[in-house]
Scaffold this motif. Structure first.
Motif, PDB file in Angstrom:
ATOM      1  N   ARG A 170       0.840  -1.214   0.000  1.00  0.00           N
ATOM      2  CA  ARG A 170       0.000   0.000   0.000  1.00  0.00           C
ATOM      3  C   ARG A 170       0.869   1.256   0.000  1.00  0.00           C
ATOM      4  O   ARG A 170       0.530   2.265  -0.635  1.00  0.00           O
ATOM      5  N   TYR A 218      -4.384  14.185   6.138  1.00  0.00           N
ATOM      6  CA  TYR A 218      -4.662  14.263   7.562  1.00  0.00           C
ATOM      7  C   TYR A 218      -4.951  15.683   8.032  1.00  0.00           C
ATOM      8  O   TYR A 218      -5.240  15.895   9.211  1.00  0.00           O
ATOM      9  N   SER A 268     -11.509   9.540  11.821  1.00  0.00           N
ATOM     10  CA  SER A 268     -10.382  10.394  11.432  1.00  0.00           C
ATOM     11  C   SER A 268      -9.146   9.563  11.134  1.00  0.00           C
ATOM     12  O   SER A 268      -8.271  10.000  10.393  1.00  0.00           O
ATOM     13  N   ALA A 269      -9.066   8.367  11.694  1.00  0.00           N
ATOM     14  CA  ALA A 269      -7.936   7.473  11.397  1.00  0.00           C
ATOM     15  C   ALA A 269      -8.353   6.007  11.503  1.00  0.00           C
ATOM     16  O   ALA A 269      -7.564   5.144  11.865  1.00  0.00           O
ATOM     17  N   ASN A 287     -11.444   2.916   9.909  1.00  0.00           N
ATOM     18  CA  ASN A 287     -12.636   2.556   9.135  1.00  0.00           C
ATOM     19  C   ASN A 287     -13.767   2.251  10.114  1.00  0.00           C
ATOM     20  O   ASN A 287     -13.535   1.976  11.284  1.00  0.00           O
ATOM     21  N   THR A 321      -4.972   0.248  12.335  1.00  0.00           N
ATOM     22  CA  THR A 321      -3.733  -0.253  12.925  1.00  0.00           C
ATOM     23  C   THR A 321      -3.537   0.325  14.318  1.00  0.00           C
ATOM     24  O   THR A 321      -3.184  -0.393  15.253  1.00  0.00           O
ATOM     25  N   ARG A 344      -9.413  -3.256   8.111  1.00  0.00           N
ATOM     26  CA  ARG A 344     -10.740  -3.429   7.484  1.00  0.00           C
ATOM     27  C   ARG A 344     -10.757  -4.710   6.657  1.00  0.00           C
ATOM     28  O   ARG A 344     -11.672  -5.526   6.773  1.00  0.00           O
ATOM     29  N   SER A 370     -12.056   0.198  13.003  1.00  0.00           N
ATOM     30  CA  SER A 370     -10.879  -0.649  12.786  1.00  0.00           C
ATOM     31  C   SER A 370      -9.731   0.208  12.290  1.00  0.00           C
ATOM     32  O   SER A 370      -9.931   1.145  11.515  1.00  0.00           O
TER      33      SER A 370
HETATM   34  N1  PMP Z   1      -8.802   5.414   7.515  1.00  0.00           N
HETATM   35  C1  PMP Z   1      -7.884   6.354   7.806  1.00  0.00           C
HETATM   36  C2  PMP Z   1      -8.144   7.775   7.398  1.00  0.00           C
HETATM   37  C3  PMP Z   1      -6.714   6.005   8.487  1.00  0.00           C
HETATM   38  O1  PMP Z   1      -5.797   6.939   8.784  1.00  0.00           O
HETATM   39  C4  PMP Z   1      -6.515   4.666   8.869  1.00  0.00           C
HETATM   40  C5  PMP Z   1      -5.271   4.281   9.623  1.00  0.00           C
HETATM   41  N2  PMP Z   1      -4.209   3.929   8.782  1.00  0.00           N
HETATM   42  C6  PMP Z   1      -7.495   3.719   8.553  1.00  0.00           C
HETATM   43  C7  PMP Z   1      -8.639   4.139   7.867  1.00  0.00           C
HETATM   44  C8  PMP Z   1      -7.324   2.279   8.884  1.00  0.00           C
HETATM   45  O2  PMP Z   1      -6.361   1.695   8.072  1.00  0.00           O
HETATM   46  P1  PMP Z   1      -5.461   0.479   8.563  1.00  0.00           P
HETATM   47  O3  PMP Z   1      -6.376  -0.554   9.071  1.00  0.00           O
HETATM   48  O4  PMP Z   1      -4.705   0.060   7.359  1.00  0.00           O
HETATM   49  O5  PMP Z   1      -4.566   1.027   9.635  1.00  0.00           O
END
Ligand code: PMP
Length: 305
Positions: free
Chosen positions: A59, A163, A194-195, A197, A256, A221, A254
């Motif tokens: 990614r 962000y 905001s960070a 799903n 990281t 996700r 969900s």
């Molecule tokens: N959406 C946004 C805007 C994010 O910043 C994140 C965190 N990376 C996620 C979703 C979730 O993505 P991931 O499960 O790959 O961390």
């Protein structure tokens, strides 16, 4: 090791944390020209293991490609560099942050003639949404800020500039006494946190917005999709109107950083009975058992280091 200590991998070399610097006239400082990743390394019975390393690095490369950044390292080299950085910092578990950014050379919007730098930092990062979030759940609000629309800022790229939107939503939510913000897309459909799903459950079916709702295609996700399938729980991608959140039986986030975090209220309306729901907890439990190596890694998600 906490934030601010240890070694950082910087353009192929390991340097001390304090030496991993860039000039203030770097393009990224002025125009947000960076892409990055977030990953976690977990402590397991068989030693430390990075969760979905190759997928995260893939990614990262996709994000760079969208922004025409020619990474001077292959995916394999980047995977090796991540492993090396975790190893050299001697951490059993940590958060991992690969970053590529446009450095110092040419001012002006066109970024192409600036050098591209790649760095990897690691540190011990605990519970992103607070210590009790995983067990007790969090309170969210629907933000007054919308997510950026299709063909404006590409949401499938995990880029630094994305962000700014997240920061506006998060600051507003925290200022208003909530733990996290949920943003709607420009059409008014639910997009994401905001960070994180977002997932909602109604009548035993899990629903989540499709990638066309201006979301980041989260690795967690995707893991939730496979975990739900393994548990025999139906999961579907749907456009979700805001009010679907108010009549959901359960909601969870969900990511990281946030892992699997139940949501117990939206705009002060309790979700279900206001406690983390059984399906959310089942998904959360299996997720943690997988990342900690307590069940068979049937999807090949763990890279032991
Ligand atoms: N959406 C946004 C805007 C994010 O910043 C994140 C965190 N990376 C996620 C979703 C979730 O993505 P991931 O499960 O790959 O961390």
């Amino acid at each position: 090791m906490t934030f601010g200590e240890g070694k950082i991998w910087y353009d192929g070399k390991l340097v001390e944390w304090n030496d991993a610097t860039t000039h203030i006239m770097s393009h990224v400082v002025h125009y947000g020209s960076s892409v990055f990743e977030s990953m976690r390394c977990y402590d397991t019975k068989k030693g430390s293991a990075i969760f979905r390393l190759e997928d995260h690095v893939a990614r990262f490369c996709d994000s760079a490609r969208i922004y025409r950044m020619a990474l001077p390292f292959t995916q394999q080299q980047l995977c090796n560099a991540v492993i090396e950085t975790v190893r050299v910092n001697n951490l059993n578990r940590c958060y991992i942050r690969p970053l590529a950014f446009r450095g110092c050379g040419n001012m002006g919007v066109n970024p192409i003639n600036n050098p591209l730098h790649v760095a990897i930092a690691v540190w011990d990062w605990g519970r992103y949404l607070g210590n009790e979030a995983l067990e007790k759940g969090v309170a969210v609000k629907v933000s007054s800020w919308n997510k950026f629309g299709p063909n404006t800022i590409p949401s499938l790229a995990k880029a630094g500039g994305n962000y700014l939107n997240s920061q506006l939503a998060k600051m507003e939510a925290v200022e208003d006494g909530f733990d996290e913000a949920i943003v709607l897309d420009v059409f008014g459909y639910v997009s994401e946190g905001s960070a994180e799903n977002i997932f909602m459950i109604r009548n035993d079916v899990i629903f989540t917005p499709p990638t066309s709702s201006s979301i980041l295609a989260g690795m967690t996700r995707h893991s939730v999709f496979l975990i739900a399938r393994d548990l025999g729980i139906r999961i579907e991608q749907h456009l979700l109107p805001r009010e679907a959140l108010y009549i959901a039986d359960e909601i969870f986030l969900s990511g990281t950083a946030a892992e699997i975090t139940p949501v117990t209220s939206v705009d002060k309306i309790p979700v279900g009975d206001g406690k983390p729901g059984p399906i959310s907890l089942k998904i959360q439990e299996l997720f943690f058992r997988i990342v900690h190596g307590e069940v068979e890694d049937k999807h090949g998600w763990l890279t032991h280091i």
